[in-house]
Motif scaffolding. Structure first.
Motif, PDB file in Angstrom:
ATOM      1  N   ALA A 170     -20.855   5.750 -10.211  1.00 12.28           N
ATOM      2  CA  ALA A 170     -19.995   6.309  -9.176  1.00 12.28           C
ATOM      3  C   ALA A 170     -18.447   6.077  -9.432  1.00 12.28           C
ATOM      4  CB  ALA A 170     -20.695   5.819  -7.909  1.00 12.28           C
ATOM      5  N   GLY A 171     -18.017   5.147 -10.366  1.00 14.57           N
ATOM      6  CA  GLY A 171     -16.751   4.928 -10.721  1.00 14.57           C
ATOM      7  C   GLY A 171     -16.034   4.104  -9.527  1.00 14.57           C
ATOM      8  N   ILE A 172     -16.928   3.212  -8.958  1.00 15.92           N
ATOM      9  CA  ILE A 172     -16.256   2.314  -7.951  1.00 15.92           C
ATOM     10  C   ILE A 172     -15.622   1.224  -8.615  1.00 15.92           C
ATOM     11  CG2 ILE A 172     -17.036   0.881  -6.113  1.00 15.92           C
ATOM     12  CD1 ILE A 172     -19.380   2.483  -5.446  1.00 15.92           C
ATOM     13  N   LYS A 173     -14.342   1.190  -7.912  1.00 18.96           N
ATOM     14  CA  LYS A 173     -13.438   0.143  -8.629  1.00 18.96           C
ATOM     15  C   LYS A 173     -13.432  -0.974  -7.560  1.00 18.96           C
ATOM     16  CE  LYS A 173      -8.794  -0.591 -10.357  1.00 18.96           C
ATOM     17  NZ  LYS A 173      -7.628  -0.106 -10.748  1.00 18.96           N
ATOM     18  N   ILE A 174     -13.435  -2.427  -7.966  1.00 21.00           N
ATOM     19  CA  ILE A 174     -13.680  -3.311  -6.912  1.00 21.00           C
ATOM     20  C   ILE A 174     -12.277  -4.280  -7.219  1.00 21.00           C
ATOM     21  CG2 ILE A 174     -14.612  -5.431  -5.999  1.00 21.00           C
ATOM     22  CD1 ILE A 174     -16.020  -2.946  -5.631  1.00 21.00           C
ATOM     23  N   VAL A 175     -11.535  -4.710  -6.040  1.00 20.33           N
ATOM     24  CA  VAL A 175     -10.364  -5.480  -6.309  1.00 20.33           C
ATOM     25  C   VAL A 175     -10.320  -6.383  -5.315  1.00 20.33           C
ATOM     26  CG1 VAL A 175      -8.934  -3.641  -7.433  1.00 20.33           C
ATOM     27  CG2 VAL A 175      -8.978  -4.010  -4.799  1.00 20.33           C
ATOM     28  N   PRO A 176      -9.603  -7.767  -5.565  1.00 19.44           N
ATOM     29  CA  PRO A 176      -9.538  -8.698  -4.610  1.00 19.44           C
ATOM     30  C   PRO A 176      -8.444  -8.651  -3.385  1.00 19.44           C
ATOM     31  CG  PRO A 176      -8.696  -9.648  -6.582  1.00 19.44           C
ATOM     32  CD  PRO A 176      -9.287  -8.124  -6.825  1.00 19.44           C
ATOM     33  N   VAL A 177      -8.655  -8.980  -2.220  1.00 18.15           N
ATOM     34  CA  VAL A 177      -7.677  -9.023  -1.316  1.00 18.15           C
ATOM     35  C   VAL A 177      -6.438 -10.044  -1.549  1.00 18.15           C
ATOM     36  CG1 VAL A 177      -6.913  -8.922   1.061  1.00 18.15           C
ATOM     37  CG2 VAL A 177      -8.993  -7.914   0.420  1.00 18.15           C
ATOM     38  N   GLY A 178      -5.450  -9.664  -1.625  1.00 22.77           N
ATOM     39  CA  GLY A 178      -4.323 -10.933  -1.975  1.00 22.77           C
ATOM     40  C   GLY A 178      -2.895 -10.585  -1.343  1.00 22.77           C
ATOM     41  N   TYR A 179      -2.182 -11.528  -1.708  1.00 15.25           N
ATOM     42  CA  TYR A 179      -0.674 -11.427  -0.908  1.00 15.25           C
ATOM     43  C   TYR A 179       0.167 -10.686  -1.817  1.00 15.25           C
ATOM     44  CZ  TYR A 179      -1.897 -14.326   3.061  1.00 15.25           C
ATOM     45  OH  TYR A 179      -2.043 -14.797   4.072  1.00 15.25           O
ATOM     46  N   GLY A 180       1.067  -9.902  -1.251  1.00 17.20           N
ATOM     47  CA  GLY A 180       2.039  -9.154  -2.036  1.00 17.20           C
ATOM     48  C   GLY A 180       3.421  -8.998  -1.540  1.00 17.20           C
ATOM     49  N   GLU A 181       4.492  -8.399  -2.081  1.00 19.69           N
ATOM     50  CA  GLU A 181       5.728  -8.366  -1.770  1.00 19.69           C
ATOM     51  C   GLU A 181       5.789  -6.910  -1.019  1.00 19.69           C
ATOM     52  OE1 GLU A 181       9.414  -8.435  -4.131  1.00 19.69           O
ATOM     53  OE2 GLU A 181       9.501 -10.397  -3.078  1.00 19.69           O
ATOM     54  N   ILE A 182       6.165  -6.899   0.511  1.00 16.38           N
ATOM     55  CA  ILE A 182       6.439  -5.611   1.054  1.00 16.38           C
ATOM     56  C   ILE A 182       7.977  -5.249   1.332  1.00 16.38           C
ATOM     57  CG2 ILE A 182       6.171  -4.477   3.169  1.00 16.38           C
ATOM     58  CD1 ILE A 182       3.600  -4.407   1.659  1.00 16.38           C
ATOM     59  N   THR A 183       8.408  -4.144   0.994  1.00 21.65           N
ATOM     60  CA  THR A 183       9.809  -3.956   1.199  1.00 21.65           C
ATOM     61  C   THR A 183      10.057  -3.288   2.669  1.00 21.65           C
ATOM     62  OG1 THR A 183      10.095  -3.220  -1.165  1.00 21.65           O
ATOM     63  CG2 THR A 183      11.751  -2.695   0.601  1.00 21.65           C
ATOM     64  N   GLN A 184      10.848  -4.136   3.504  1.00 20.16           N
ATOM     65  CA  GLN A 184      11.099  -3.667   4.651  1.00 20.16           C
ATOM     66  C   GLN A 184      12.200  -2.491   4.920  1.00 20.16           C
ATOM     67  OE1 GLN A 184      11.627  -7.983   5.952  1.00 20.16           O
ATOM     68  NE2 GLN A 184      10.663  -7.314   7.740  1.00 20.16           N
ATOM     69  N   THR A 185      11.985  -1.686   5.387  1.00 21.22           N
ATOM     70  CA  THR A 185      13.033  -0.489   5.709  1.00 21.22           C
ATOM     71  C   THR A 185      13.447  -0.250   6.865  1.00 21.22           C
ATOM     72  OG1 THR A 185      11.507   1.479   5.545  1.00 21.22           O
ATOM     73  CG2 THR A 185      12.177   0.590   3.416  1.00 21.22           C
ATOM     74  N   LEU A 186      14.558   0.291   7.156  1.00 18.65           N
ATOM     75  CA  LEU A 186      15.274   0.669   8.349  1.00 18.65           C
ATOM     76  C   LEU A 186      15.623   2.167   8.249  1.00 18.65           C
ATOM     77  CD1 LEU A 186      16.531   0.084  11.364  1.00 18.65           C
ATOM     78  CD2 LEU A 186      18.632  -0.289  10.059  1.00 18.65           C
ATOM     79  N   GLU A 187      14.696   2.966   9.077  1.00 22.17           N
ATOM     80  CA  GLU A 187      15.137   4.504   9.160  1.00 22.17           C
ATOM     81  C   GLU A 187      16.084   4.871  10.168  1.00 22.17           C
ATOM     82  OE1 GLU A 187      11.035   6.334   9.695  1.00 22.17           O
ATOM     83  OE2 GLU A 187      10.155   5.474   8.142  1.00 22.17           O
TER      84      GLU A 187
END
Length: 613
Positions: free
Chosen positions: A64-81
């Motif tokens: 089925a082509g299912i891809k598994i990844v672990p949940v982890g912490y990453g960097e989020i860019t904060q923006t002002l609209e």
């Protein structure tokens, strides 16, 4: 269609491999037939719990082509609209003028032309430059002559063969000085007459301005152009409507011809229609199709014509507005009066110059008279050689001073020695001609603005940031711009200026960004939306491909032990690139499905459908 067919076949193959999973679950649930009947609510709760988990074999997961990844912490860019408008970069908006006065002899560009830095825009024939060049050449020749005379006199003095200067030469110079006084006096009289004429012309122009003679012709012409442009737009709309109606008729005829041709083909196949009749029906269909294509092209042409007419109407409207403003300010009359005033000033200047020349001629007479008297005394003594050398040296030094003055005059006019009096007007930057304020043959003064050049390769975007968000905006932050004019494009730049004073009505602060615009797509006054990157932070993230929405709720599939997959609701936050923040529902380290969740959802739907039946 073929692509979706292949996808459907693939899904069926995967579901076939998953049949074992479904059978195993149904066998494990078959014991419920023998159990006592339960309450409906308990059965529903039990079914929901079963549907929240799916078991899949390793082979089915791989296929089925299912891809598994672990949940982890990453960097989020904060923006002002925020929102704003495009403005021209004033560093790229240049007014090009002439450094000298003169007459415009050639113009090489018009409004809208693209120009490059260093390109010649026009030529100005300047008598001022010609006079300065002549004065320089004269001063240079005088210096060379004075130098040669001084060196020659030194050689003659050293050789002891110095010839005395004749007394008659001083007498001749005195006579010439007397004649020059008479010439200068005549020039003063002519200059006075010219001044009187200029003053009379100024008085006449002031009277014409008072009665408003200059005011109306340009405005009436602009009004006529505006009315004509309106008429052109209405005519273009009517022609477009007619072309669209013709297109509808052509499409209707084609549908009829197509049905007739299809019917003829069926009748021909069963032998109830001749080949000739079939070919006629097919020819009619081709003809109708050609007429549809021709009608479509005509509609596109009429649309383009309407757009051109509308643009012309906008230009006529702007011209009318400009002429109305000019008429209200009485600019044409003022220009005529100003020209007459300039001629009076020039005549006064000419008179003053001629009077100065007269005074100079009178002084020359005095000098020549003194020189004659001195020559008479010197002729009686043997002091001529020493006196001649001193005079020659003084003339040489004076000639150097005059040459330096002529060079400085050329520098003030920003021309080089020997350069033609036809002065080129050069574009200082590359860009597009926004305004042309000069006509062929027009007389211009130094520092008059002749052209305005706008370079849109870099533009400013003025944003309005609310008071509560001002603290987060800093110079140098990255800005991403979008505009309704180009919905599928983004433009990236940086914050260049943060204002100091809030708008008292909107309680917003001006933030100016510089945006590269190499293709000149962004135009002044365009509305834009902007995202200012105000910082980054750590957050629990998952790929954006990992979640799906079900009845308005975000859900992901979490891999459990024994090849089980649990569908779990999550609360999402900020999106950054290909990742999205998870605020609730997952823990760090949990394994989720990043790709292939569609097949798991299909299997779940399949099981729900089986249980309902």
């Amino acid at each position: 269609m073929k692509r979706w067919t292949v996808v459907a076949i693939g899904i069926l193959v995967v579901l076939a491999l998953l049949v074992g999973v479904g059978i195993g679950k149904r066998m494990s649930n078959s014991g419920r037939i023998e159990e006592p009947k339960r309450e409906a609510s308990e059965q529903t709760h039990e079914r929901e719990e079963r549907h929240s988990e799916i078991t899949l074999t390793r082979e089915g997961e791989k296929l089925a082509g299912i891809k598994i990844v672990p949940v982890g912490y990453g960097e989020i860019t904060q923006t002002l609209e925020v929102t704003g408008e495009v403005q021209p970069n004033t560093d790229k908006l240049v007014q090009v003028g002439s450094f000298v006065s003169g007459r415009v002899s050639q113009i090489f560009v018009n409004v809208g032309d693209e120009v490059r830095a260093g390109q010649t825009l026009a030529l100005v024939d300047s008598t001022e430059v010609a006079q300065a060049q002549a004065a320089y050449a004269q001063a240079q020749a005088k210096l060379e002559a004075a130098k040669r005379r001084w060196e020659n006199l030194k050689r003659l003095a050293q050789a002891g063969t110095f010839t005395q200067r004749p007394l008659q030469e001083a007498q001749r110079e005195y006579a010439d000085a007397i004649a020059q006084v008479a010439i200068a006096q005549a020039a003063v009289e002519r200059a006075q007459a010219a001044l009187d004429l200029a003053r009379a012309e100024l008085k006449r122009q002031q009277e014409l301005a008072r009665i408003g003679v200059f005011r109306y012709p340009p405005l009436q012409e602009a009004q006529k152009e505006f009315v004509a442009a309106q008429s052109d737009v209405e005519q273009a709309r009517a022609e477009l409507t007619s072309a669209q109606a013709a297109l509808v008729r052509a499409e209707t005829n084609f549908q009829v011809a197509d049905r007739n041709a299809a019917r003829a083909e069926r009748l021909f196949q069963i032998g109830t229609l001749s080949r000739r009749e079939l070919e006629i029906a097919q020819a009619e269909r081709q003809k109708a199709q050609a007429e549809v294509m021709a009608a479509q092209r005509e509609v596109e042409a009429k649309k383009a014509a309407l757009e051109r007419a509308q643009r012309q109407l906008e230009l006529a409207k702007l011209k009318l507005k400009r002429e109305e403003e000019i008429a209200s300010q009485n600019i044409y009359a003022q220009a005529a009066v100003q020209k007459a005033e300039a001629e009076v000033q020039q005549a006064e200047k000419e008179l003053a110059q001629r009077k100065a020349e007269l005074e100079q001629a009178k002084k020359r007479v005095e000098i020549a008279k003194a020189a004659l008297e001195r020559e008479q005394r010197i002729a009686e003594q043997n002091l001529l050689a020493q006196r001649e050398l001193q005079e020659a040296r003084a003339e040489y030094e004076q000639a150097k001073v005059e040459l330096l003055a002529a060079q400085n005059a050329l520098k003030l006019l920003r021309v080089k020695a020997g350069q033609s009096a036809r002065i080129p007007i050069i574009a200082p930057i590359s860009g597009r001609i926004l305004e042309r304020r000069v006509s062929l043959g027009q007389t211009v003064n130094a520092n008059d603005v002749l052209f305005v050049i706008l370079d849109l390769s870099s533009v400013w975007v003025d944003l309005r940031v609310f008071e509560k968000d001002v603290h987060a905006v800093k110079v140098g932050q990255k800005v991403t711009i979008t505009t309704p004019a180009y919905p599928n494009r983004t433009f990236v730049g940086t914050v260049r200026y943060v204002g100091d004073v809030l708008d008292e009505k909107t309680r917003t602060l001006l933030v100016r960004c510089q945006i590269p615009n190499p293709q000149r797509l962004l135009k002044p006054e365009m509305f834009v939306r902007a995202q200012i990157q105000i910082g980054k932070r750590k957050a629990l993230v998952i790929p954006v491909t990992a979640y799906h929405e079900d009845e308005g709720k975000a859900k992901v599939y979490v891999r459990k032990a024994n090849n089980r997959f649990e569908e779990r609701e999550v609360v999402l936050g900020t999106r950054s690139g290909g990742w999205i923040e998870v605020k609730a529902g997952l823990r760090e380290g949990e394994l989720i499905v990043a790709e292939g969740a569609f097949l798991l959802k299909s299997e779940e739907r399949k099981e729900e459908f089986g249980e309902e039946h």
